[in-house]
Design an enzyme around this catalytic site. Structure first.
Site, PDB file in Angstrom:
ATOM      1  N   SER A 158      35.309  32.529  11.724  1.00 59.16           N
ATOM      2  CA  SER A 158      35.074  31.198  10.805  1.00 59.16           C
ATOM      3  C   SER A 158      35.842  30.055  11.691  1.00 59.16           C
ATOM      4  CB  SER A 158      35.350  31.437   9.485  1.00 59.16           C
ATOM      5  OG  SER A 158      34.411  32.371   8.824  1.00 59.16           O
ATOM      6  N   LEU A 159      35.274  29.688  12.703  1.00 61.99           N
ATOM      7  CA  LEU A 159      36.026  28.557  13.539  1.00 61.99           C
ATOM      8  C   LEU A 159      35.912  27.238  12.819  1.00 61.99           C
ATOM      9  CD1 LEU A 159      37.638  28.298  16.061  1.00 61.99           C
ATOM     10  CD2 LEU A 159      35.662  27.763  17.193  1.00 61.99           C
ATOM     11  N   HIS A 160      34.772  26.630  12.393  1.00 63.21           N
ATOM     12  CA  HIS A 160      34.648  25.448  11.416  1.00 63.21           C
ATOM     13  C   HIS A 160      35.208  24.188  12.131  1.00 63.21           C
ATOM     14  CE1 HIS A 160      32.842  28.367   8.844  1.00 63.21           C
ATOM     15  NE2 HIS A 160      34.268  28.733   8.505  1.00 63.21           N
TER      16      HIS A 160
ATOM     17  N   CYS B 105      39.884  34.925  -3.254  1.00 59.47           N
ATOM     18  CA  CYS B 105      40.422  34.707  -1.970  1.00 59.47           C
ATOM     19  C   CYS B 105      41.447  33.876  -2.137  1.00 59.47           C
ATOM     20  CB  CYS B 105      39.333  34.502  -1.065  1.00 59.47           C
ATOM     21  SG  CYS B 105      39.872  34.332   0.616  1.00 59.47           S
TER      22      CYS B 105
ATOM     23  N   GLU C  82      29.885  39.525  -6.273  1.00 57.76           N
ATOM     24  CA  GLU C  82      28.624  39.475  -5.918  1.00 57.76           C
ATOM     25  C   GLU C  82      28.460  40.235  -4.484  1.00 57.76           C
ATOM     26  OE1 GLU C  82      27.562  35.428  -8.382  1.00 57.76           O
ATOM     27  OE2 GLU C  82      28.581  35.257  -6.436  1.00 57.76           O
TER      28      GLU C  82
ATOM     29  N   SER D 170      33.322  39.479   9.313  1.00 55.87           N
ATOM     30  CA  SER D 170      33.768  37.774   9.381  1.00 55.87           C
ATOM     31  C   SER D 170      34.980  37.670   8.988  1.00 55.87           C
ATOM     32  CB  SER D 170      32.872  37.371   8.523  1.00 55.87           C
ATOM     33  OG  SER D 170      33.038  35.751   8.570  1.00 55.87           O
TER      34      SER D 170
ATOM     35  N   CYS E 178      34.924  26.162   0.427  1.00 52.47           N
ATOM     36  CA  CYS E 178      34.536  27.468  -0.010  1.00 52.47           C
ATOM     37  C   CYS E 178      34.772  27.675  -1.524  1.00 52.47           C
ATOM     38  CB  CYS E 178      35.285  28.602   0.836  1.00 52.47           C
ATOM     39  SG  CYS E 178      34.676  30.383   0.022  1.00 52.47           S
TER      40      CYS E 178
ATOM     41  N   CYS F 182      25.531  31.482   1.704  1.00 51.60           N
ATOM     42  CA  CYS F 182      26.979  31.775   2.055  1.00 51.60           C
ATOM     43  C   CYS F 182      28.034  30.545   1.371  1.00 51.60           C
ATOM     44  CB  CYS F 182      26.951  31.326   3.666  1.00 51.60           C
ATOM     45  SG  CYS F 182      27.541  32.331   4.652  1.00 51.60           S
TER      46      CYS F 182
ATOM     47  N   ASN G 218      26.670  24.807   1.931  1.00 51.42           N
ATOM     48  CA  ASN G 218      25.957  25.229   0.697  1.00 51.42           C
ATOM     49  C   ASN G 218      27.011  24.408  -0.415  1.00 51.42           C
ATOM     50  OD1 ASN G 218      23.722  26.699   1.475  1.00 51.42           O
ATOM     51  ND2 ASN G 218      25.173  27.950   2.236  1.00 51.42           N
TER      52      ASN G 218
ATOM     53  N   CYS H  70      25.326  41.779   2.224  1.00 53.75           N
ATOM     54  CA  CYS H  70      26.490  40.981   2.677  1.00 53.75           C
ATOM     55  C   CYS H  70      27.451  41.268   1.398  1.00 53.75           C
ATOM     56  CB  CYS H  70      25.956  39.449   2.073  1.00 53.75           C
ATOM     57  SG  CYS H  70      27.472  38.195   2.316  1.00 53.75           S
TER      58      CYS H  70
ATOM     59  N   CYS I 235      40.191  28.067   1.574  1.00 54.66           N
ATOM     60  CA  CYS I 235      39.510  27.158   2.643  1.00 54.66           C
ATOM     61  C   CYS I 235      38.933  26.072   1.835  1.00 54.66           C
ATOM     62  CB  CYS I 235      38.273  27.850   3.420  1.00 54.66           C
ATOM     63  SG  CYS I 235      39.380  29.208   4.584  1.00 54.66           S
TER      64      CYS I 235
ATOM     65  N   GLY J  33      35.917  36.848  -0.442  1.00 52.37           N
ATOM     66  CA  GLY J  33      37.031  37.573  -0.009  1.00 52.37           C
ATOM     67  C   GLY J  33      37.430  37.583   1.590  1.00 52.37           C
ATOM     68  N   GLU J  34      38.513  37.794   1.963  1.00 47.91           N
ATOM     69  CA  GLU J  34      38.922  38.147   3.614  1.00 47.91           C
ATOM     70  C   GLU J  34      38.912  39.389   3.793  1.00 47.91           C
ATOM     71  OE1 GLU J  34      39.179  36.328   6.169  1.00 47.91           O
ATOM     72  OE2 GLU J  34      39.824  38.187   7.170  1.00 47.91           O
TER      73      GLU J  34
HETATM   74  N1  SAH Z   1      36.401  35.268   4.377  1.00 46.83           N
HETATM   75  C1  SAH Z   1      35.609  35.389   5.548  1.00 46.83           C
HETATM   76  C2  SAH Z   1      34.460  35.922   5.138  1.00 46.83           C
HETATM   77  C3  SAH Z   1      33.595  35.455   4.008  1.00 46.83           C
HETATM   78  S1  SAH Z   1      32.812  33.994   4.024  1.00 46.83           S
HETATM   79  C4  SAH Z   1      35.431  34.451   6.480  1.00 46.83           C
HETATM   80  O1  SAH Z   1      36.001  33.274   5.703  1.00 46.83           O
HETATM   81  O2  SAH Z   1      35.120  34.462   7.432  1.00 46.83           O
HETATM   82  C5  SAH Z   1      31.426  34.026   4.962  1.00 46.83           C
HETATM   83  C6  SAH Z   1      31.258  32.616   5.862  1.00 46.83           C
HETATM   84  O3  SAH Z   1      30.827  31.594   4.971  1.00 46.83           O
HETATM   85  C7  SAH Z   1      32.250  32.002   6.356  1.00 46.83           C
HETATM   86  O4  SAH Z   1      32.070  31.652   7.705  1.00 46.83           O
HETATM   87  C8  SAH Z   1      32.646  31.045   5.539  1.00 46.83           C
HETATM   88  O5  SAH Z   1      33.568  30.223   6.292  1.00 46.83           O
HETATM   89  C9  SAH Z   1      31.291  30.520   5.343  1.00 46.83           C
HETATM   90  N2  SAH Z   1      31.534  29.593   3.999  1.00 46.83           N
HETATM   91  C10 SAH Z   1      32.267  29.751   2.898  1.00 46.83           C
HETATM   92  N3  SAH Z   1      32.131  28.680   2.198  1.00 46.83           N
HETATM   93  C11 SAH Z   1      30.748  27.949   2.472  1.00 46.83           C
HETATM   94  C12 SAH Z   1      30.042  27.097   2.076  1.00 46.83           C
HETATM   95  N4  SAH Z   1      30.376  26.347   0.766  1.00 46.83           N
HETATM   96  N5  SAH Z   1      29.024  26.523   2.922  1.00 46.83           N
HETATM   97  C13 SAH Z   1      28.510  27.378   3.827  1.00 46.83           C
HETATM   98  N6  SAH Z   1      29.323  28.237   4.543  1.00 46.83           N
HETATM   99  C14 SAH Z   1      30.406  28.574   3.788  1.00 46.83           C
HETATM  100 FE1  SF4 Z   2      38.425  33.172   1.794  1.00 51.62          FE
HETATM  101 FE2  SF4 Z   2      36.359  32.966   3.772  1.00 51.62          FE
HETATM  102 FE3  SF4 Z   2      36.105  31.396   1.785  1.00 51.62          FE
HETATM  103 FE4  SF4 Z   2      38.183  31.093   3.559  1.00 51.62          FE
HETATM  104  S1  SF4 Z   2      35.870  31.186   3.595  1.00 51.62           S
HETATM  105  S2  SF4 Z   2      38.382  31.002   1.203  1.00 51.62           S
HETATM  106  S3  SF4 Z   2      38.752  33.374   4.098  1.00 51.62           S
HETATM  107  S4  SF4 Z   2      36.142  33.654   1.701  1.00 51.62           S
END
Ligand code: SAH
Ligand code: SF4
Length: 365
Positions: A226-228, A111, A91, A204, A118, A346, A303, A104, A115, A172-173
């Site tokens: 992506s610190l989180h 991936c 997508e 990212s 995600c 996202c 989300n 985007c 995480c 994806g990463e």
């Molecule tokens: N793999 C990379 C880039 C793709 S995701 C990464 O992890 O950084 C882009 C952003 O969306 C990242 O910060 C990711 O952690 C965040 N993200 C993933 N799932 C999400 C969700 N369900 N709600 C909000 N943000 C999310």
């Molecule tokens: Fe992969 Fe980024 Fe999703 Fe983590 S947040 S599973 S690194 S796409």
């Protein structure tokens, strides 16, 4: 064998021209035809000699992924589902705003990093995208957006930047598909292709430290991380790659990156998960954690997606969290949730990921 010219950056295309007995500067003309004019038929490339056009028709193609579906959300966000073969799909999302249009872009089918919050991570991993599939997303968006606008006005030139910003924040990463992503970035920045400045292209990453160092040397575009989480125990759980590259190593890599980055800060993304990482205590711990690393914060309200175990933080809690960071002097944005009605927000990108058997292999990177 037929070459797909979308797989080549400027250097690759120059080598290809030499290989087929042509002058190297032909690569620049080809880049402009392919990426700025979106032409796929060599016969229409009017400033190339007829003999070269014929040769290219025999030896090459310009092939982007096929568009499976094209949806526009009520807020104007547009999402394309693109076929990348054998039942896999990715997508790409376009987010129009007043002064810019952000695309985007996805970098992998699924991936491997899993995480826990995600949707892409939950899908598992199939494979890396090729350069043609990565840059093809920008190529398609550019072409379709331009075609749409031309229905209303003939003044839209080929070099008009309808996509002014690219974020590698789709599926994806990106840094786990390093070489292909780097070549696609080269094309985004190339004046004969998309001509975007390094500050308008953002990678990212979930924090693949060695690859962050490589990116710094190879193609230092803007960086989002992506610190989180505000401590390792929590991050180990949310972003499992943290067990391999813990927070202090990640922050040190961010500081090394900043020496050459196009902006003088890193953007830390922080997904707001109700009751998990969103309290005032977490905010204060976070401030201590990043105190030596110039940064901004982007808070992303979680989300949700089918099967997710988390809830989005209450708006009031997000506001309190934001205010604590702001009072400590940080610039903080709270990401607007766009495209929610077409699952384009996202972390909601799911695509279609078939045959995830390669997942375990990919995790050992
Ligand atoms: N793999 C990379 C880039 C793709 S995701 C990464 O992890 O950084 C882009 C952003 O969306 C990242 O910060 C990711 O952690 C965040 N993200 C993933 N799932 C999400 C969700 N369900 N709600 C909000 N943000 C999310
Ligand atoms: Fe992969 Fe980024 Fe999703 Fe983590 S947040 S599973 S690194 S796409």
């Amino acid at each position: 064998m037929t070459a797909n010219l979308l797989n080549f950056d400027a250097k690759g295309l120059t080598d290809f021209c030499i290989e087929i007995g042509e002058k190297p500067f032909r690569a620049k003309q080809l880049l402009r035809w392919i990426h700025q004019s979106s032409v796929i038929d060599f016969a229409s490339m009017s400033d190339l000699a007829k003999s070269l056009r014929d040769k290219l028709t025999d030896l090459a193609v310009i092939e982007a992924p096929q568009v499976i579906s094209d949806h526009v959300a009520s807020d104007g966000t547009r999402k394309w589902l693109l076929s990348v073969g054998t039942e896999n799909a990715i997508e790409t999302v376009f987010i129009p705003e007043v002064n810019r249009g952000t695309l985007c872009v996805s970098s992998q089918v699924g991936c491997a990093l899993a995480c826990t919050f995600c949707s892409t991570g939950k899908q598992g991993f199939n494979r890396n995208l090729t350069v043609a599939e990565i840059i093809g997303q920008l190529w398609i968006a550019n072409k379709l957006l331009r075609e749409d606008l031309r229905q209303f006005s003939n003044d839209i030139s080929d070099s008009e930047r309808l996509v002014s910003n690219v974020v590698m924040m789709g599926m994806g990463e990106p840094l786990a598909n390093f070489e292909n992503v780097a070549m696609a970035l080269d094309l985004m920045l190339d004046d004969h292709a998309y001509g975007l400045s390094r500050r308008r292209v953002t990678v990212s990453t979930s924090g693949l430290v060695p690859a962050m160092d490589r990116l710094r040397e190879r193609c230092p575009v803007a960086l989002a991380v992506s610190l989180h989480a505000s401590n390792d125990a929590l991050r180990d759980h949310l972003v499992p790659i943290n067990k391999k590259y813990p927070i202090q190593e990640l922050l040190a890599a961010c500081r090394r990156y900043l020496a050459v980055a196009p902006r003088d800060f890193v953007t830390f993304e922080y997904v707001m998960l109700d009751g998990i990482n969103d309290t005032a205590l977490h905010a204060r711990e976070l401030i201590q954690l990043v105190r030596d690393t110039p940064c901004k914060f982007n808070l992303i309200p979680f989300n949700s997606f089918h099967g997710s175990e988390y809830k989005r933080s209450a708006s009031e809690n997000i506001r309190v969290f934001r205010d604590i960071l702001m009072q400590a002097g940080y610039v903080v944005t709270v990401r607007k949730t766009r495209g929610g009605d077409i699952a384009a927000a996202c972390g909601q990108l799911a695509g279609q990921v078939k045959d995830r058997t390669r997942r375990t292999a990919a995790i050992s990177m």
